[in-house]
Write an enzyme that holds these catalytic residues in place. Sequence first.
Site, PDB file in Angstrom:
ATOM      1  N   HIS A 129      -5.058 -15.070   9.820  1.00  0.00           N
ATOM      2  CA  HIS A 129      -3.834 -14.684  10.521  1.00  0.00           C
ATOM      3  C   HIS A 129      -3.801 -15.275  11.932  1.00  0.00           C
ATOM      4  O   HIS A 129      -4.849 -15.518  12.530  1.00  0.00           O
ATOM      5  CB  HIS A 129      -3.757 -13.152  10.622  1.00  0.00           C
ATOM      6  CG  HIS A 129      -3.531 -12.487   9.299  1.00  0.00           C
ATOM      7  ND1 HIS A 129      -4.502 -11.770   8.639  1.00  0.00           N
ATOM      8  CD2 HIS A 129      -2.434 -12.444   8.504  1.00  0.00           C
ATOM      9  CE1 HIS A 129      -4.009 -11.306   7.501  1.00  0.00           C
ATOM     10  NE2 HIS A 129      -2.762 -11.708   7.387  1.00  0.00           N
ATOM     11  N   ASP A 187       3.922  -4.852   4.525  1.00  0.00           N
ATOM     12  CA  ASP A 187       2.816  -5.810   4.698  1.00  0.00           C
ATOM     13  C   ASP A 187       1.587  -5.060   5.229  1.00  0.00           C
ATOM     14  O   ASP A 187       1.681  -4.338   6.234  1.00  0.00           O
ATOM     15  CB  ASP A 187       3.293  -6.867   5.711  1.00  0.00           C
ATOM     16  CG  ASP A 187       2.374  -8.062   5.802  1.00  0.00           C
ATOM     17  OD1 ASP A 187       1.683  -8.359   4.816  1.00  0.00           O
ATOM     18  OD2 ASP A 187       2.374  -8.714   6.874  1.00  0.00           O
ATOM     19  N   HIS A 188       0.459  -5.208   4.577  1.00  0.00           N
ATOM     20  CA  HIS A 188      -0.814  -4.597   5.013  1.00  0.00           C
ATOM     21  C   HIS A 188      -0.738  -3.084   5.217  1.00  0.00           C
ATOM     22  O   HIS A 188      -1.127  -2.567   6.277  1.00  0.00           O
ATOM     23  CB  HIS A 188      -1.317  -5.254   6.309  1.00  0.00           C
ATOM     24  CG  HIS A 188      -1.699  -6.682   6.150  1.00  0.00           C
ATOM     25  ND1 HIS A 188      -2.857  -7.099   5.524  1.00  0.00           N
ATOM     26  CD2 HIS A 188      -1.048  -7.822   6.502  1.00  0.00           C
ATOM     27  CE1 HIS A 188      -2.915  -8.418   5.501  1.00  0.00           C
ATOM     28  NE2 HIS A 188      -1.823  -8.886   6.089  1.00  0.00           N
ATOM     29  N   SER A 199       1.066 -19.691   8.022  1.00  0.00           N
ATOM     30  CA  SER A 199       1.918 -20.412   8.977  1.00  0.00           C
ATOM     31  C   SER A 199       1.334 -21.788   9.269  1.00  0.00           C
ATOM     32  O   SER A 199       0.116 -21.977   9.275  1.00  0.00           O
ATOM     33  CB  SER A 199       2.044 -19.619  10.288  1.00  0.00           C
ATOM     34  OG  SER A 199       3.003 -18.596  10.151  1.00  0.00           O
ATOM     35  N   GLU A 214      -5.345  -6.535  -1.849  1.00  0.00           N
ATOM     36  CA  GLU A 214      -6.112  -7.646  -1.254  1.00  0.00           C
ATOM     37  C   GLU A 214      -7.587  -7.509  -1.565  1.00  0.00           C
ATOM     38  O   GLU A 214      -8.155  -6.420  -1.503  1.00  0.00           O
ATOM     39  CB  GLU A 214      -5.893  -7.692   0.270  1.00  0.00           C
ATOM     40  CG  GLU A 214      -6.661  -8.838   0.938  1.00  0.00           C
ATOM     41  CD  GLU A 214      -6.211  -9.134   2.372  1.00  0.00           C
ATOM     42  OE1 GLU A 214      -5.027  -8.915   2.682  1.00  0.00           O
ATOM     43  OE2 GLU A 214      -7.073  -9.568   3.164  1.00  0.00           O
TER      44      GLU A 214
HETATM   45  P1  13P Z   1       0.529 -15.993   9.796  1.00  0.00           P
HETATM   46  O1  13P Z   1      -0.158 -15.386  10.974  1.00  0.00           O
HETATM   47  O2  13P Z   1      -0.139 -17.262   9.380  1.00  0.00           O
HETATM   48  O3  13P Z   1       1.975 -16.181  10.000  1.00  0.00           O
HETATM   49  O4  13P Z   1       0.348 -14.983   8.558  1.00  0.00           O
HETATM   50  C1  13P Z   1       1.148 -13.839   8.446  1.00  0.00           C
HETATM   51  C2  13P Z   1       0.694 -12.923   7.373  1.00  0.00           C
HETATM   52  O5  13P Z   1      -0.161 -13.220   6.571  1.00  0.00           O
HETATM   53  C3  13P Z   1       1.354 -11.606   7.315  1.00  0.00           C
HETATM   54  O6  13P Z   1       0.794 -10.783   6.349  1.00  0.00           O
HETATM   55  O1  G3H Z   2      -0.559  -9.862   9.002  1.00  0.00           O
HETATM   56  C1  G3H Z   2      -0.125  -9.599  10.107  1.00  0.00           C
HETATM   57  C2  G3H Z   2       1.255  -9.910  10.518  1.00  0.00           C
HETATM   58  O2  G3H Z   2       1.287 -11.100  11.249  1.00  0.00           O
HETATM   59  C3  G3H Z   2       1.901  -8.746  11.249  1.00  0.00           C
HETATM   60  O3  G3H Z   2       1.614  -8.704  12.595  1.00  0.00           O
HETATM   61  O4  G3H Z   2       1.165  -6.262  12.955  1.00  0.00           O
HETATM   62  O5  G3H Z   2       1.694  -7.739  14.883  1.00  0.00           O
HETATM   63  O6  G3H Z   2       3.468  -7.139  13.247  1.00  0.00           O
HETATM   64  P1  G3H Z   2       2.011  -7.396  13.472  1.00  0.00           P
HETATM   65 ZN    ZN Z   3      -1.327 -10.868   6.147  1.00  0.00          ZN
END
Ligand code: 13P
Ligand code: G3H
Ligand code: ZN
Length: 315
Positions: free
Chosen positions: A180, A82-83, A219, A134
Amino acid sequence: MALVTTKEMFNKAFEGKYAIGAFNVNNMESIQAIAWACKANNSAVILQVSMSALKYAGPKYLRAMVEAAAEETGIDIALHLDHGPDFDSVKLCIDSGFTSVMFDGSHYDYEENVAKTAEVVEYAHSRGVVVEAELGVLAGVEDDVNVAEENATYTDPDQAADFVKRTSVDSLAIAIGTSHGAYKFKGEAKLDFARLESITAKLEAIGIHNFPIVLHGASSVDEEAVNTCNEFGGKLSGAKGVPAEILRKACSMAVCKINMDTDLRLAMTAAIRRSLAQKPENFDPRGYLKDARDWMQRLVDDKIKNVLGSADSMK
Ligand code: 13P
Ligand code: G3H
Ligand code: ZN
């Protein structure tokens, strides 16, 4: 059962007008909770890890636990970064056995995002791994970056079509109003569905059909979890997420992947706070971690049934 990519999942989700849940994981309890809920609903799933999760648990532990979940449940699981912020991080995950990666070049200018994403796609595709990119910038906190609301920019539909064509990316995360974290909307919660429709129309117009769109920051920020946190010593005020009916509409459109992290965090924290307060004599972590796992499992079950519509997607 080997880990799978998101290719097949997204094809079926687009056709079936539902979405696959992408849940952020950091530890065994969250992985089990999600896998067990998905097993009970015969649902495919994406387990995703952020850079902070990689730092916290390490790619080897995360992959081994996710593989154990796939083996135990027999459900289709994609392991996704993720990211991913740069080529090296993405490469580390691909070389560590991830089946899907996100390269997030949304903070670069457009041409740089195109060039860097295309480089990642070339490396990933030659190793059978799919790529999410993205375009547009979401507000809120992710990793160590905090984007203020005034610096968020919605995705431009013409650019989105051009971007997908030039990068050959497999899915695209867009900005249409989500953010987020636990504080998403000050006023009314709403998403720019006309923009989402226009993105899909522009893609169709250049011959790219059924292209999967990803919704980050999805979320719902469940009131019960927030209230339980606050009742047992937490301090969360003004938390607000994306209502389920808005997400259901997105799932019925081109959105095939819904990202959720905050809801799992809230569930885990609420359960642990309550468990410790109600059983002060307990000092066995399995007591409060089991309570946390149970709450997260209920949460994912609810998401599959009432938000994503992904039950029986394994058929
Ligand atoms: P939320 O913060 O809404 O749960 O989103 C998480 C997210 O997009 C992780 O990439
Ligand atoms: O997009 C972000 C996610 O909520 C991940 O959060 O980097 O704190 O694990 P984190
Ligand atoms: Zn995200």
